[in-house]
Design a protein around this motif. Structure first.
Motif, short mmCIF file in Angstrom:
data_model
loop_
_atom_site.label_atom_id
_atom_site.label_comp_id
_atom_site.label_asym_id
_atom_site.label_seq_id
_atom_site.Cartn_x
_atom_site.Cartn_y
_atom_site.Cartn_z
N GLU A 1 2.11 1.69 -3.59
CA GLU A 1 1.04 2.24 -4.43
C GLU A 1 0.83 3.73 -4.12
O GLU A 1 0.60 4.53 -5.03
CB GLU A 1 -0.26 1.47 -4.21
N ASP B 1 -5.31 1.28 -9.25
CA ASP B 1 -6.05 0.09 -8.87
C ASP B 1 -6.00 -0.23 -7.38
O ASP B 1 -6.53 -1.24 -6.95
CB ASP B 1 -5.57 -1.12 -9.67
N ALA B 2 -5.39 0.61 -6.58
CA ALA B 2 -5.26 0.36 -5.14
C ALA B 2 -6.36 1.14 -4.39
O ALA B 2 -6.19 2.32 -4.07
CB ALA B 2 -3.88 0.76 -4.66
N LYS B 3 -7.46 0.47 -4.12
CA LYS B 3 -8.60 1.12 -3.47
C LYS B 3 -8.21 1.72 -2.12
O LYS B 3 -8.68 2.80 -1.76
CB LYS B 3 -9.74 0.13 -3.30
N ILE B 4 -7.36 1.05 -1.39
CA ILE B 4 -6.95 1.55 -0.07
C ILE B 4 -6.26 2.90 -0.20
O ILE B 4 -6.41 3.78 0.65
CB ILE B 4 -6.06 0.52 0.67
N VAL C 1 -6.79 5.12 -2.76
CA VAL C 1 -7.82 6.08 -3.18
C VAL C 1 -8.65 6.51 -1.96
O VAL C 1 -8.89 7.69 -1.74
CB VAL C 1 -8.73 5.47 -4.27
N ASP C 2 -9.05 5.53 -1.14
CA ASP C 2 -9.84 5.84 0.05
C ASP C 2 -9.06 6.73 1.01
O ASP C 2 -9.59 7.70 1.55
CB ASP C 2 -10.27 4.56 0.76
N LYS D 1 0.83 -1.21 0.00
CA LYS D 1 0.00 0.00 0.00
C LYS D 1 0.86 1.26 0.00
O LYS D 1 0.51 2.25 -0.62
CB LYS D 1 -1.00 0.00 1.16
#
Length: 157
Positions: A108, A132-135, A137-138, A105
């Protein structure tokens, strides 16, 4: 290690396995992959539910796709960036090698930071940024940020 690993070993270290060994290893990986894709009834299992297509950014915006990559025992990580216009035409692309620092993470998040800094250098300010790393983006949209290495990298964005 298969074919791609064999190629990289030759390019970066001038070390190579005999080609018949590399091909045998590639077939072993392929056969293991096929076995993993069969369910208990002996039917092939497909995890692809729909085709994924590149989605245009809103009119007059560019789209930046960012992805980071790391190996199992990395000494460095890579970040790839592709900037396209509304029609999907390539505007610019860039790859960056960073010293290995941390978790997936964090790598990313470092990719996002590199991409945003690159956009500033290019003077592109109206850009749809995709990764593609949702964590990541969040976390980018979260307030307040965590006080750890990951939070510090996101804070730089």
């Amino acid at each position: 290690m298969a074919i791609w690993g064999q190629h990289n070993n030759w390019v970066w270290g001038r070390q190579a396995l005999p080609s018949e060994v590399a091909v045998r290893i590639a077939f072993e990986f392929y056969n293991e992959w096929k076995l993993a894709r069969v369910n208990q009834q002996g039917r092939f299992v497909s995890t692809v539910t729909s085709l994924v297509y590149w989605v245009r950014p809103p009119v007059r915006l560019l789209k930046l796709n960012i992805d980071a990559a790391m190996l199992k025992d990395p000494i460095a990580v890579g970040v790839g960036m592709v900037l396209r216009d509304f029609d999907g035409l390539l505007v610019a692309c860039k790859s960056v090698v960073l010293p290995f620092c941390c978790s997936v993470k964090e790598v990313e998040a470092a990719g996002l930071r590199e991409g945003l800094q690159w956009l500033l250098e290019l003077h592109h300010f109206e850009v749809d940024v995709v990764l593609d790393a949702k964590i990541v983006v969040d976390a980018f949209h979260l307030e307040p940020l965590a006080i750890d290495k990951f939070g510090c990298i996101i804070g730089d964005c």
